[in-house]
Scaffold this motif. Structure first.
Motif: not given
Length: 508
Positions: A446-465
Motif C-alpha cells: 500500500l505504501s508503494a501507492k501512497s503513504w496515506q494508506y498506512w495509518p488508515i490500514f491500521l485503524i480497523p485493527f485498533a478498533i477490533a482490539g
C-alpha cells in the motif's frame, strides 16, 4: 546521554522489582529470582537486537533492498515465527525454559552470522543468488529459533511469579522488549555508522570498530557487522544462562509455591502430553480472545515500529523540509521507543494488578482506545506535520507495548497455567507475528501507492482490539478469583477484629 537514560531506566526497573513484593517473599528468594530473570530477560532483549537489525540493514543498503523486498523478507520471517509456536510451545513445556532460551540464543546467533555472511558476499559483488529468496530463508530460520525465546521466558516466569505479581512482571517483560528495540535501532544504527568507509562520527565506538575490523582496507561499507555483533552478544548471554538460570524455585533450592493460575489444583501426577496441552489450550474461549487481541497488537506494533523509519527515510528525497521535522525522531528512534515502551508496560501492568485485581482486559481496552484516537490524528496530519506524526508514532508504542506485555507476557500464562504456559503463550505470541506478517505484506504494497494508506490500514485493527479487550473485561482464572476472595475475607476479618478489640485505658 541516551545510554545514561537507558541505564537509569534499568536501575528503576530493578528497584521496582524489589519494592513490589505483595506475597512477602524472603529477601533471599527475591535476590535469587532477580539473578534468574535478569540474564534471561537480557538474553531476550538481545534476541530483539538480532531480529530488528534487518530493519537497520535495509536502510543502510538503500535501493539495493527496496521496501517491497523488505516487506516480503520480513513477512517470511514473521509468519514463520507465528507458525513455529505450534511446534516449539509444547516442546518448551516439556524441556523447560532454560533449554528453550539456550536454543533461541544460539540458533539466532548462527542465523545472524549467516545473514552477515550473505550481506558481505552481496556487497562485495560475489552473491549471484536472488537476494530476496536467500534473505527470506535465512530470516525465516532466524525467526524460527527466535520464537523459542518468548515462550521460554514466560515458561520460567510462570513458576517464579504468582498471578498477583505477574502484572508487574508483564511490565518487566515489556521493558525487556523496549531495551531490545533500543539495542536494535540505536546500537544497530551506531554499528552501521561506525562501519562506513568514511564515517562522519569520530566517537570512541566508531574508532574501535574501524580499527578492530580494519574497515579502511575494504572497498565498501561493512554493513554486515550489524548482524555479526549481535551474534557475538547472543553467544555471551547463552553462556551466562547456562550457568545462572533455573527453571523453577525448587531447582534453586527453594520450595515451589501455588501461583494461583489456571494450573492451580491440578493433579501433580498427571502426565502432561502434547495432546492434552493442545486440547486444553484450543478448547478455551478466553485463549482465543487473548490470541486475537495480540493478533491486532502485532499488526499495530510492527505497523508503526517497522515502517516509521522507512517513511521518514523516503521523505528525505520527496520533501526535504518535511524530513527535517523527522530528524529528532529518526536519530533517537530506538531510545524513544525504549522509554515509552517501558512506561507503557509498567502503566498497564501496575494498573492491572493494583486497580483491576490482576484483570488484563481493562488496561488492554484503555490502550486500544488510545490507539484508535492516535491513528485518527496520524491520518489527518500524516503529510502535514512531521512533529505530530513522529509524536503519535512514539505514543503508539507506549500503548501497544502495554497491550502486548499484558497478553503475551501475562494473560496467556494466567489462563494457560504454568504446566502449559509455553504452549498457551506461544500460540498467543504466534498470533502477534502472524499479524505482523500480514501488515508487512499489506503496508509494503500500500505504501508503494501512497503513504496515506498506512495509518488508515491500521485503524480497523485498533478498533477490533478494543472490542475484543472489552469482551474479556471481567475475566480471571478461577484459582485467581478464589485467591482474591480469600485475601479479601482475611482482610475483612482483620478489620473486624481490630474494631471489636477493647480500647486501652488511657490511665494505664
Amino acid at each position: 546521554m541516551a545510554m545514561f537514560l537507558v541505564s537509569l531506566c534499568l536501575v528503576a526497573v530493578i528497584i521496582l522489582y524489589f519494592v513490589n513484593n505483595p506475597l512477602n517473599h524472603s529477601r533471599k528468594f527475591m535476590i535469587r529470582r532477580f539473578v534468574n530473570w535478569f540474564p534471561l530477560g537480557m538474553s531476550y532483549a538481545f534476541l530483539y537486537m538480532g531480529r530488528y537489525n534487518l530493519n537497520v540493514a535495509k536502510n543502510a543498503m538503500g535501493d539495493m533492498m527496496t521496501k517491497e523486498q523488505f516487506g516480503l523478507i520480513f513477512a517470511a520471517g514473521t509468519i514463520t515465527y507465528g507458525l513455529s509456536f505450534l511446534l516449539n510451545g509444547p516442546i518448551v513445556d516439556k524441556i523447560g525454559g532454560k533449554k528453550g532460551i539456550i536454543i533461541a540464543t544460539l540458533g539466532a546467533a548462527i542465523m545472524n552470522l549467516c545473514m552477515g555472511g550473505a550481506t558481505y558476499l552481496y556487497l562485495m559483488g560475489r552473491l549471484k543468488t536472488n537476494m530476496v529468496v536467500l534473505f527470506s530463508i535465512l530470516f525465516a530460520l532466524n525467526m524460527f529459533f527466535q520464537s523459542y525465546g518468548a515462550v521460554s521466558i514466560i515458561k520460567v516466569k510462570a513458576y517464579w511469579f504468582h498471578v498477583r505479581e505477574r502484572g508487574v512482571f508483564g511490565a518487566i517483560f515489556g521493558t525487556l522488549i523496549s531495551f531490545g528495540v533500543y539495542f536494535a535501532f540505536d546500537w544497530g544504527q551506531a554499528i552501521v555508522e561506525a562501519s562506513k568507509l568514511h564515517p562522519t562520527d569520530t566517537s570512541w565506538f566508531t574508532r574501535t570498530i574501524q580499527h578492530l575490523f580494519a574497515i579502511d582496507t575494504l572497498t565498501t561499507n561493512a554493513t554486515w557487522l550489524v548482524f555479526f555483533i549481535p551474534s557475538f552478544l547472543l553467544i555471551c548471554w547463552a553462556l551466562i544462562d547456562m550457568v545462572l538460570l533455573k527453571d523453577s524455585p525448587k531447582e534453586a533450592n527453594f520450595g515451589d509455591f501455588d501461583t494461583a493460575d489456571a494450573s492451580s489444583g491440578d493433579d501433580e501426577n498427571v502426565k502432561i502430553t502434547m495432546k492434552l496441552v493442545l486440547k486444553k489450550v484450543f478448547s478455551s474461549p478466553i485463549m482465543y480472545t487473548i490470541a486475537l487481541v495480540d493478533f491486532t497488537s502485532g499488526v499495530l506494533r510492527n505497523g508503526i515500529m517497522q515502517w516509521y523509519l522507512v517513511f521518514a527515510h523516503e521523505m528525505k528525497d520527496k520533501d526535504p523540509v518535511y524530513y527535517a521535522g523527522t530528524e529528532f525522531f529518526t536519530k533517537n528512534w530506538g531510545l524513544l521507543l525504549c522509554l515509552t515502551g517501558i512506561l507503557g508496560g509498567f502503566l498497564a501492568g501496575m494498573i492491572s494488578d493494583r486497580v483491576f485485581q490482576s484483570r488484563r482486559g481493562p488496561p488492554a481496552a484503555i490502550n486500544n482506545m488510545v490507539m484508535v484516537i492516535l491513528l485518527l490524528v496520524m491520518s489527518f496530519f500524516l503529510l502535514r506535520n512531521p512533529t505530530i506524526v513522529g509524536s503519535v508514532a512514539v505514543l503508539m508504542t507506549l500503548a501497544v507495548i502495554g497491550v502486548h506485555s499484558l497478553m503475551s507476557g501475562t494473560a496467556a500464562a494466567d489462563f494457560g497455567g504454568k504446566k502449559m504456559t509455553a504452549t498457551a503463550s506461544g500460540i498467543v505470541d504466534g498470533c502477534v507475528y502472524l499479524g505482523s506478517g500480514i501488515q508487512s505484506l499489506a503496508i509494503g504494497y500500500l505504501s508503494a501507492k501512497s503513504w496515506q494508506y498506512w495509518p488508515i490500514f491500521l485503524i480497523p485493527f485498533a478498533i477490533a482490539g478494543l472490542i475484543l479487550s472489552l469482551r474479556m473485561w471481567n475475566e480471571l482464572p478461577e484459582a485467581t478469583k478464589k485467591y482474591i476472595l480469600k485475601m479479601e475475607q482475611e482482610e475483612a476479618k482483620k478489620q473486624g477484629n481490630a474494631q471489636s478489640a477493647p480500647l486501652a485505658d488511657p490511665a494505664t
